[in-house]
Structures are given as structure tokens and as C-alpha cells.
Design an enzyme around this catalytic site. Structure first.
Site, PDB file in Angstrom:
ATOM      1  N   SER A  67      -5.125   5.971   2.294  1.00 13.71           N
ATOM      2  CA  SER A  67      -6.092   6.248   1.231  1.00 13.71           C
ATOM      3  C   SER A  67      -7.082   5.105   1.151  1.00 13.71           C
ATOM      4  O   SER A  67      -6.780   3.976   1.566  1.00 13.71           O
ATOM      5  CB  SER A  67      -5.359   6.386  -0.115  1.00 13.71           C
ATOM      6  OG  SER A  67      -6.262   6.430  -1.191  1.00 13.71           O
ATOM      7  N   TYR A 105       0.487   2.936  -6.738  1.00 16.20           N
ATOM      8  CA  TYR A 105      -0.025   3.816  -5.686  1.00 16.20           C
ATOM      9  C   TYR A 105      -0.775   3.015  -4.624  1.00 16.20           C
ATOM     10  O   TYR A 105      -0.553   3.193  -3.424  1.00 16.20           O
ATOM     11  CB  TYR A 105      -0.943   4.880  -6.289  1.00 16.20           C
ATOM     12  CG  TYR A 105      -1.502   5.836  -5.268  1.00 16.20           C
ATOM     13  CD1 TYR A 105      -0.678   6.756  -4.627  1.00 16.20           C
ATOM     14  CD2 TYR A 105      -2.856   5.817  -4.938  1.00 16.20           C
ATOM     15  CE1 TYR A 105      -1.195   7.632  -3.677  1.00 16.20           C
ATOM     16  CE2 TYR A 105      -3.378   6.697  -3.991  1.00 16.20           C
ATOM     17  CZ  TYR A 105      -2.539   7.595  -3.364  1.00 16.20           C
ATOM     18  OH  TYR A 105      -3.060   8.463  -2.427  1.00 16.20           O
TER      19      TYR A 105
END
Length: 262
Positions: free
Chosen positions: A142, A155
Site C-alpha cells: 500500500s 495498518y
């Protein structure tokens, strides 16, 4: 690269970019193996792919957070399809919360799925790929693994870990002709945010910038069996990541207002 006859295993294939990758790969003649926790969804997708493309599609229920399941399911896959040419580690989830409010059980679950599960699946295919001197590991990370923002501490930590693991793995496998690609997308219009963004504020503020799953999947499939290091989407966000690396204090000062939109 001609994918006809190649065997591609995709985790998190029950929806989003995982499902789109499976369809695009099947359209190119690949054998696709669908993995996810929701076997009902996988069976539906499998039937659709076999009906539409006439290719071999397989579906197995797998919770990548369970090492025992990884071992047994991949053993079944090898018995059914033989060698695996490409592994797409797509399974993952996130939950936005302030660091001091992060639930430790959720934190552990996020690392179990996003990092440990990814490593576990990769370890299952590496011996064969190294022996054959052919293969491709594609890890969906990501932009959060390059730019850490508020309410994404856990995250982001998992995605930084995925990038670190992938970079080391790429060096190890370079002499064996096995490729490692990381996919670093910004926000994608999927049900990821049903869990991650419980308040809906992030989706509301970022909706016009969100990537389409079909577009991201196309970039991933186009890179299969090529020695592509990274897929960074969208381009302007990747430029932000480069600027962040060079001038972190300036970047954080300029972007602080936008960062707190979660």
C-alpha cells in the site's frame, strides 16, 4: 508475457482487486486458484470463470492467519494443479484508529493476516520456484507502507513490513530468476473501507481520488512474469511518497490538514 497455461494463486480472491485479477488472468488463459475465507463467494466466482473462459479455476477456503491451514491447503493445491507459477498475496485488512485506542487483539490479527500470512504463503511456493528457477511473487502492499498517516499506525506498520520483507526477498531470489513485485496502491473503491473506516469520513473525503479495482488489477496482470519492482498507483501519490522520503518534516507540515481527514 503469455499467461496461457500458467498457474496463478490469489489470496483474498472473493472480491475487490483479488476477484478482478482472477478474471483478467483467466481471460489470458491462466489457471487460477482462488483463496479466501468465504468459500461460498469463491465457488460462485469459480463457476463464473469456468463458464465464461473455459479455463481451469479452483477454489479453496483459507484463513491466511492460520499457519496450519496454509500448510494443508497449499498441499492440496500442489496435488491438484502441480507447480505454481505466480503467487499474488492480496489478502489483508485494516482498521483506522488512534494509536492509544488500538485494540491489541485487532493489532495482532492485522499482523497475522497482512504480514505473517503473506510470509507463510510465500514460503510454501518458494522451494519449487527456486528449484525451477522460475516464478513470481506479487505482494499487495500500500502507499500506507511509504507514507504513514494518523489513525493508520498499525495498518501502516504492517505494510512497511511487507515492503521490507519483499525488498529483502527480491535480493535473495535474484540469482534464481524468481521475480518479486510489490503493489502499492492508494485507496481503492472496495469493501476494505467497510471495516477500516467505520465512521465513513475517510471515504467521503477521498472518494473522488479512489482507484477502481479493475484498473489496479489490470496493472497487476500486465506485470505478471516480468521483472517489475513496484507498481505505484496513482502516480501523483507516489511522487508524494518520494517527496516524503526526501523531506519528511516539510511533507508532514504541508499535508497535516489532509492527513487528519480520516
Amino acid at each position: 508475457m503469455n499467461l496461457k497455461g500458467k498457474c496463478i494463486v490469489i489470496t483474498g480472491a472473493s472480491g475487490g482487486i483479488g476477484k478482478e485479477i482472477a478474471e483478467k488472468a483467466a481471460d489470458k488463459g491462466a489457471c487460477v486458484v482462488l483463496l479466501a475465507r468465504s468459500i461460498d463467494k469463491l465457488e460462485t466466482i469459480k463457476l463464473e470463470l469456468n463458464s465464461k473462459y473455459g479455463n481451469s479455476a479452483f477454489a479453496y477456503q483459507l484463513d491466511v492467519a492460520d499457519p496450519g491451514q496454509i500448510q494443508s491447503v497449499f498441499s492440496e493445491i500442489f496435488a491438484a494443479v502441480g507447480e505454481i507459477d505466480i503467487l499474488v498475496n492480496n489478502a489483508g485488512f485494516g482498521l483506522f484508529s488512534h494509536a492509544h485506542e488500538a485494540d491489541l487483539q485487532v493489532t495482532k490479527a492485522m499482523f497475522d493476516v497482512n504480514v505473517i500470512g503473506l510470509i507463510g504463503c510465500t514460503q510454501m511456493v518458494l522451494p519449487s520456484m527456486i528449484k525451477r528457477k522460475s516464478g513470481h511473487i506479487i505482494n499487495v502492499a500500500s502507499q500506507a507502507g511509504k507514507i504513514a498517516t494518523p489513525k493508520s499506525s498499525v495498518y501502516s506498520a504492517t505494510k512497511f513490513a511487507v515492503l521490507g520483507y519483499s525488498n529483502s526477498l527480491r535480493l535473495e531470489l535474484s540469482e534464481h530468476n524468481v521475480y518479486v513485485t510489490t503493489v502499492n496502491p492508494g485507496p481503492i473503491e472496495t469493501n476494505f473501507f467497510n471495516i477500516a473506516d467505520e465512521q465513513g469520513t475517510y471515504v467521503k473525503s477521498m472518494k473522488r481520488f479512489m482507484l477502481k479495482p479493475d484498473f489496479v488489477a489490470g496493472k497487476v496482470v500486465d506485470a505478471m512474469m516480468t521483472n517489475k519492482r513496484e507498481i505505484n498507483l496513482p502516480g501523483w501519490m507516489n511522487l508524494g511518497g518520494i517527496f516524503y522520503t526526501l523531506f519528511p518534516r516539510t511533507f508532514e507540515a504541508l499535508g497535516q490538514k489532509a492527513f487528519f481527514k480520516k
